[in-house]
Design a protein around this motif. Structure first.
Motif, mmCIF file in Angstrom:
data_model
loop_
_atom_site.group_PDB
_atom_site.id
_atom_site.type_symbol
_atom_site.label_atom_id
_atom_site.label_comp_id
_atom_site.label_asym_id
_atom_site.label_seq_id
_atom_site.Cartn_x
_atom_site.Cartn_y
_atom_site.Cartn_z
ATOM 1 N N ALA A 144 15.022 -7.757 -1.479
ATOM 2 C CA ALA A 144 15.055 -6.600 -2.391
ATOM 3 C C ALA A 144 13.643 -6.218 -2.836
ATOM 4 N N GLU A 145 12.790 -7.217 -3.062
ATOM 5 C CA GLU A 145 11.406 -6.947 -3.474
ATOM 6 C C GLU A 145 10.596 -6.394 -2.301
ATOM 7 N N ILE A 146 10.774 -7.019 -1.146
ATOM 8 C CA ILE A 146 10.057 -6.577 0.070
ATOM 9 C C ILE A 146 10.348 -5.102 0.341
ATOM 10 N N LYS A 147 11.611 -4.710 0.115
ATOM 11 C CA LYS A 147 12.044 -3.340 0.435
ATOM 12 C C LYS A 147 11.423 -2.285 -0.486
ATOM 13 N N THR A 148 10.827 -2.706 -1.595
ATOM 14 C CA THR A 148 10.182 -1.735 -2.489
ATOM 15 C C THR A 148 8.742 -1.442 -2.056
ATOM 16 N N LEU A 149 8.211 -2.234 -1.133
ATOM 17 C CA LEU A 149 6.800 -2.111 -0.773
ATOM 18 C C LEU A 149 6.550 -0.956 0.201
ATOM 19 N N ASP A 150 5.393 -0.335 0.058
ATOM 20 C CA ASP A 150 4.955 0.741 0.952
ATOM 21 C C ASP A 150 4.208 0.105 2.126
ATOM 22 N N ALA A 151 4.746 0.282 3.328
ATOM 23 C CA ALA A 151 4.136 -0.337 4.510
ATOM 24 C C ALA A 151 3.461 0.698 5.414
ATOM 25 N N GLY A 152 3.230 1.907 4.866
ATOM 26 C CA GLY A 152 2.628 2.962 5.682
ATOM 27 C C GLY A 152 1.312 3.505 5.190
ATOM 28 N N SER A 153 1.156 3.564 3.864
ATOM 29 C CA SER A 153 -0.029 4.226 3.280
ATOM 30 C C SER A 153 -1.349 3.601 3.700
ATOM 31 N N TRP A 154 -1.371 2.288 3.899
ATOM 32 C CA TRP A 154 -2.605 1.608 4.307
ATOM 33 C C TRP A 154 -3.149 2.203 5.597
ATOM 34 N N PHE A 155 -2.228 2.679 6.461
ATOM 35 C CA PHE A 155 -2.632 3.217 7.765
ATOM 36 C C PHE A 155 -3.113 4.649 7.614
ATOM 37 N N SER A 156 -2.314 5.455 6.945
ATOM 38 C CA SER A 156 -2.744 6.794 6.541
ATOM 39 C C SER A 156 -1.709 7.383 5.593
ATOM 40 N N GLU A 157 -2.166 8.305 4.745
ATOM 41 C CA GLU A 157 -1.308 8.881 3.706
ATOM 42 C C GLU A 157 -0.044 9.522 4.278
ATOM 43 N N GLY A 158 -0.178 10.058 5.488
ATOM 44 C CA GLY A 158 0.973 10.715 6.126
ATOM 45 C C GLY A 158 2.152 9.779 6.347
ATOM 46 N N PHE A 159 1.903 8.470 6.282
ATOM 47 C CA PHE A 159 2.966 7.486 6.517
ATOM 48 C C PHE A 159 3.428 6.814 5.229
ATOM 49 N N SER A 160 3.053 7.389 4.080
ATOM 50 C CA SER A 160 3.422 6.722 2.822
ATOM 51 C C SER A 160 4.934 6.661 2.690
ATOM 52 N N GLY A 161 5.414 5.558 2.128
ATOM 53 C CA GLY A 161 6.850 5.381 1.952
ATOM 54 C C GLY A 161 7.545 4.683 3.113
ATOM 55 N N GLU A 162 6.817 4.397 4.203
ATOM 56 C CA GLU A 162 7.419 3.581 5.268
ATOM 57 C C GLU A 162 7.701 2.190 4.707
#
Length: 246
Positions: free
Chosen positions: A73-91
């Motif tokens: 449940a905690e892992i699922k709250t994390l953003d795994a896209g923004s680090w790569f580029s803003e266009g992927f935020s919320g992955e």
């Protein structure tokens, strides 16, 4: 998994052009014309297999700390896209179940790597294999690891699922070593692939899938040498190079 054509596996999806080990990355690999994807699996604190490479969340998410210390449940709250580029935020970090469920509807092969080199993750082999069996995907999966005890455990639990030895340095007779632990294929670091290795594996009819092959010259060379597959961050580029060779 035999074929005369060198197959293209997208490394962590299409890690060169999308945030690694996310659904958007896997979709990019599928769209590139790759035949397979490679992905990494670890266990959450509550024992759920999730698709993430580093043992710590710091590099590829907005979280900090060890994967093993977080519940799903905690892992699922994390953003795994923004680090790569803003266009992927919320992955999000996908579960293995979500990934296999998605892949089932495609023709992709899955190379699932147990990330057990540093953290043993008790029961990970069974958890991963149970998930594969639930979707009837045994014949489309290759299980690999740098921890070869994981491969032995996986083979004991599901002898019908192909296992592959991951290794970084030149080994003496890697093919016969792999056979000894019932592995059907070798996943070597690409610079160590030489004629000696290819001669031995040809004789044993053993698949060789080097990683992570990103340079154009290396992609071309390994395809021309007849490797069973290559694992690359840039599957679209590799598919294009293969087409030009053919």
């Amino acid at each position: 998994m035999g074929s005369n054509k060198t197959l293209i596996f997208g490394h962590r999806g299409a890690a060169g052009t999308a945030p690694e080990n996310t659904m958007v990355s896997f979709q990019a690999a599928l769209g590139s014309g790759a035949e397979g994807i490679e992905l990494d699996v670890q266990l959450t604190k509550d024992g759920v297999p999730v698709v993430v490479h580093d043992e710590k969340l710091n590099r590829t998410t907005d979280g900090h700390g060890w994967v093993k210390d977080f519940a799903l449940a905690e892992i699922k709250t994390l953003d795994a896209g923004s680090w790569f580029s803003e266009g992927f935020s919320g992955e999000r970090i996908p579960t293995l179940k979500e990934t296999v469920h998605w892949a089932k509807a495609t023709n992709l092969l899955l190379n699932i790597e147990f990330k057990t080199a540093y953290i043993p993750y008790k029961g990970i082999e069974k958890a991963v294999i149970d998930c594969i069996k639930a979707f009837d995907m045994e014949n489309r999966v290759i299980l690999s690891s740098f921890n070869h005890y994981s491969l032995i455990r996986a083979h004991e639990y599901a002898p019908n699922i192909e296992t592959a030895v991951l290794f970084m340095e030149k080994l003496v007779s890697p093919g016969s070593y792999a056979s000894k632990i019932n592995a059907r294929s070798l996943h070597p670091y690409w610079p160590i692939v030489d004629e000696v290795l290819l001669d031995e594996t040809n004789k044993l009819k053993m698949a060789v899938r080097p990683f992570t092959v990103n340079e154009e010259a290396a992609i071309k060379q390994l395809i021309e040498k007849g490797c069973s597959a290559i694992i690359t961050d840039f599957p679209a580029k590799a598919v294009q190079i293969r087409e030009n060779i053919e």
